[in-house]
Design a protein around this motif. Structure first.
Motif, PDB file in Angstrom:
ATOM      1  N   SER A 154       5.861  56.871  35.585  1.00 29.94           N
ATOM      2  CA  SER A 154       5.530  57.710  36.740  1.00 29.94           C
ATOM      3  C   SER A 154       4.351  58.632  36.441  1.00 29.94           C
ATOM      4  CB  SER A 154       6.757  58.519  37.178  1.00 29.94           C
ATOM      5  OG  SER A 154       7.234  59.330  36.116  1.00 29.94           O
ATOM      6  N   ASN A 155       4.373  59.272  35.277  1.00 28.21           N
ATOM      7  CA  ASN A 155       3.265  60.161  34.912  1.00 28.21           C
ATOM      8  C   ASN A 155       1.975  59.381  34.684  1.00 28.21           C
ATOM      9  OD1 ASN A 155       4.157  63.196  34.330  1.00 28.21           O
ATOM     10  ND2 ASN A 155       5.847  61.877  33.718  1.00 28.21           N
ATOM     11  N   SER A 156       2.087  58.241  33.997  1.00 28.85           N
ATOM     12  CA  SER A 156       0.899  57.437  33.692  1.00 28.85           C
ATOM     13  C   SER A 156       0.278  56.854  34.954  1.00 28.85           C
ATOM     14  CB  SER A 156       1.266  56.307  32.718  1.00 28.85           C
ATOM     15  OG  SER A 156       1.751  56.824  31.498  1.00 28.85           O
ATOM     16  N   THR A 157       1.104  56.535  35.957  1.00 32.73           N
ATOM     17  CA  THR A 157       0.589  55.981  37.209  1.00 32.73           C
ATOM     18  C   THR A 157      -0.311  56.981  37.920  1.00 32.73           C
ATOM     19  OG1 THR A 157       2.534  54.564  37.493  1.00 32.73           O
ATOM     20  CG2 THR A 157       1.206  55.017  39.452  1.00 32.73           C
ATOM     21  N   ILE A 158       0.128  58.237  37.991  1.00 33.66           N
ATOM     22  CA  ILE A 158      -0.690  59.266  38.650  1.00 33.66           C
ATOM     23  C   ILE A 158      -1.977  59.509  37.869  1.00 33.66           C
ATOM     24  CG2 ILE A 158      -0.733  61.621  39.550  1.00 33.66           C
ATOM     25  CD1 ILE A 158       1.274  59.804  40.925  1.00 33.66           C
ATOM     26  N   LEU A 214       0.027  66.037  33.607  1.00 37.60           N
ATOM     27  CA  LEU A 214       0.903  64.871  33.505  1.00 37.60           C
ATOM     28  C   LEU A 214       0.755  64.181  32.151  1.00 37.60           C
ATOM     29  CD1 LEU A 214       0.555  63.377  37.098  1.00 37.60           C
ATOM     30  CD2 LEU A 214       2.219  65.005  36.227  1.00 37.60           C
ATOM     31  N   CYS A 240       2.872  65.967  29.863  1.00 30.66           N
ATOM     32  CA  CYS A 240       4.280  65.565  30.000  1.00 30.66           C
ATOM     33  C   CYS A 240       4.584  64.309  29.190  1.00 30.66           C
ATOM     34  CB  CYS A 240       4.626  65.321  31.472  1.00 30.66           C
ATOM     35  SG  CYS A 240       4.872  66.807  32.440  1.00 30.66           S
ATOM     36  N   ASN A 256       7.452  66.560  37.804  1.00 31.09           N
ATOM     37  CA  ASN A 256       6.004  66.702  38.010  1.00 31.09           C
ATOM     38  C   ASN A 256       5.347  65.558  38.767  1.00 31.09           C
ATOM     39  OD1 ASN A 256       5.949  69.185  36.833  1.00 31.09           O
ATOM     40  ND2 ASN A 256       4.701  68.613  35.084  1.00 31.09           N
ATOM     41  N   PRO A 257       5.496  64.299  38.309  1.00 33.37           N
ATOM     42  CA  PRO A 257       4.776  63.218  39.007  1.00 33.37           C
ATOM     43  C   PRO A 257       5.213  63.020  40.446  1.00 33.37           C
ATOM     44  CG  PRO A 257       6.320  62.320  37.398  1.00 33.37           C
ATOM     45  CD  PRO A 257       6.240  63.788  37.141  1.00 33.37           C
ATOM     46  N   TYR A 295       3.560  65.941  42.547  1.00 35.77           N
ATOM     47  CA  TYR A 295       2.127  65.752  42.777  1.00 35.77           C
ATOM     48  C   TYR A 295       1.834  64.439  43.501  1.00 35.77           C
ATOM     49  CZ  TYR A 295       1.306  69.763  39.794  1.00 35.77           C
ATOM     50  OH  TYR A 295       1.289  71.017  39.273  1.00 35.77           O
ATOM     51  N   GLY A 296       2.663  63.422  43.262  1.00 39.59           N
ATOM     52  CA  GLY A 296       2.443  62.149  43.920  1.00 39.59           C
ATOM     53  C   GLY A 296       2.772  62.177  45.399  1.00 39.59           C
TER      54      GLY A 296
END
Length: 315
Positions: free
Chosen positions: A39-43, A65, A68, A283-284, A287-288
């Motif tokens: 999820s973090n890497s995608t954003i 992110l 994170c 977080n993701p 923000y996403g």
């Protein structure tokens, strides 16, 4: 003291029925770890590839992110290994390294949130000067400070802890946070004094700065048109939600986890898990979903994925 080849070992004392449910624990935490990374890497990926997201606000989000991802990678691999191990043991030097990374990355979160607050303050309160103030050099300086300042502060505490004499070798926690202080026979004065300095420089001052800037933003927005108020709400609300959630867990860490007390073991475990679980997942999604431009690219990415899967199925 248990020593082999001059290596001091400590035991992590927190596991409840770990032998009975070790594979269940492993599967659950491994699933959460993969979800956090993806999820973090995608954003971060979306911000990287789309040029319209190459603005200070989105670059700070990407840094947050990425922070994170590093934060959880400092905790989860060792945690997963411990679930499958007969004894949950680590060397004291490895424990201090985890302590160093945990507080370096944790403190950098507050500094990144402060930088994001300043960016929003300039964008909303001084829009005509935004391009002049928030230049590439300014952005780089903020990012360097956000990671270098905490590492320098935390290094002093880690080195002082390495030199301290130990009278206990049983860490009460799922990882090495400030519970390592309870292992010391007597806490060195340097740790006590410099710990306050770190708390002031890395947590309290950034939080006060965020409160001050958002107060100014809301005052300006209140006296402005509806469009400005909408822009302030869309960009500032996610930052405030992240700051509030992170502050709650940090207050727990510096108050309850550091104090010797009869705090229930199960409750201590649950709170420690929340520190490394809730916030990196929170977080993701914030923000996403809340940031309009990121949400737009995310929906497009998901729709492309669905279309390609449908095409393969038809073929």
């Amino acid at each position: 003291m248990e020593k082999e080849l001059n290596v001091t070992y400590v035991t992590l004392d927190w596991y409840v029925e770990v032998n009975k449910y070790r594979y269940v624990y492993f599967f659950i935490m491994f699933t959460f770890y993969i979800l956090i990374i993806c999820s973090n890497s995608t954003i971060v990926y979306l911000i990287w590839i789309h040029k319209n997201l190459h603005e200070p606000m989105y670059i700070f989000i990407a840094a947050l992110l990425l922070n994170c991802v590093l934060y959880t990678t400092n905790i989860y691999p060792k945690l997963l290994i411990d679930f499958l191990s007969e004894k949950q043991v680590t060397s004291y030097s490895a424990c201090l390294f985890q302590f160093f990374m945990f507080y370096t990355l944790g403190s950098s979160e507050f500094l990144l949130l402060a930088a994001m607050a300043y960016d929003r303050y300039v964008a909303i309160c001084k829009p005509l000067q935004y391009q002049t103030i928030m230049r590439k050099n300014t952005l780089c300086i903020f990012l360097v400070i956000a990671w270098v300042a905490p590492s320098c502060h935390t290094a002093v505490l880690a080195i002082a802890s390495a030199e301290a004499k130990l009278c206990d070798f049983n860490v009460k926690g799922i990882f090495c946070n400030n519970a390592v202080y309870t292992l010391q026979c007597a806490r060195p004065r340097l740790i006590t004094i410099f710990g306050v300095v770190c708390l002031l420089n890395l947590v309290i001052l950034p939080m006060l700065f965020v409160v001050f800037t958002y107060t100014k933003i809301f005052i300006v927005s209140y006296h402005s048109c509806k469009e400005i108020r909408k822009k302030a709400a869309e960009t500032c609300l996610p930052h405030l939600l992240v700051l509030i959630s992170y502050s709650v867990f940090f207050i727990y860490d510096v108050s309850i986890a550091r104090v010797e007390s009869n705090f229930p073991k199960t409750a201590r475990i649950i709170m420690n898990l929340q520190i490394v679980l809730y916030h990196p997942l929170f977080n993701p999604f914030i923000y996403g979903l809340k940031m309009k431009e990121i949400s737009k690219h995310l929906k497009r990415l998901l729709s492309q994925g669905n279309m390609s899967s449908c095409f393969k199925t038809e073929c």
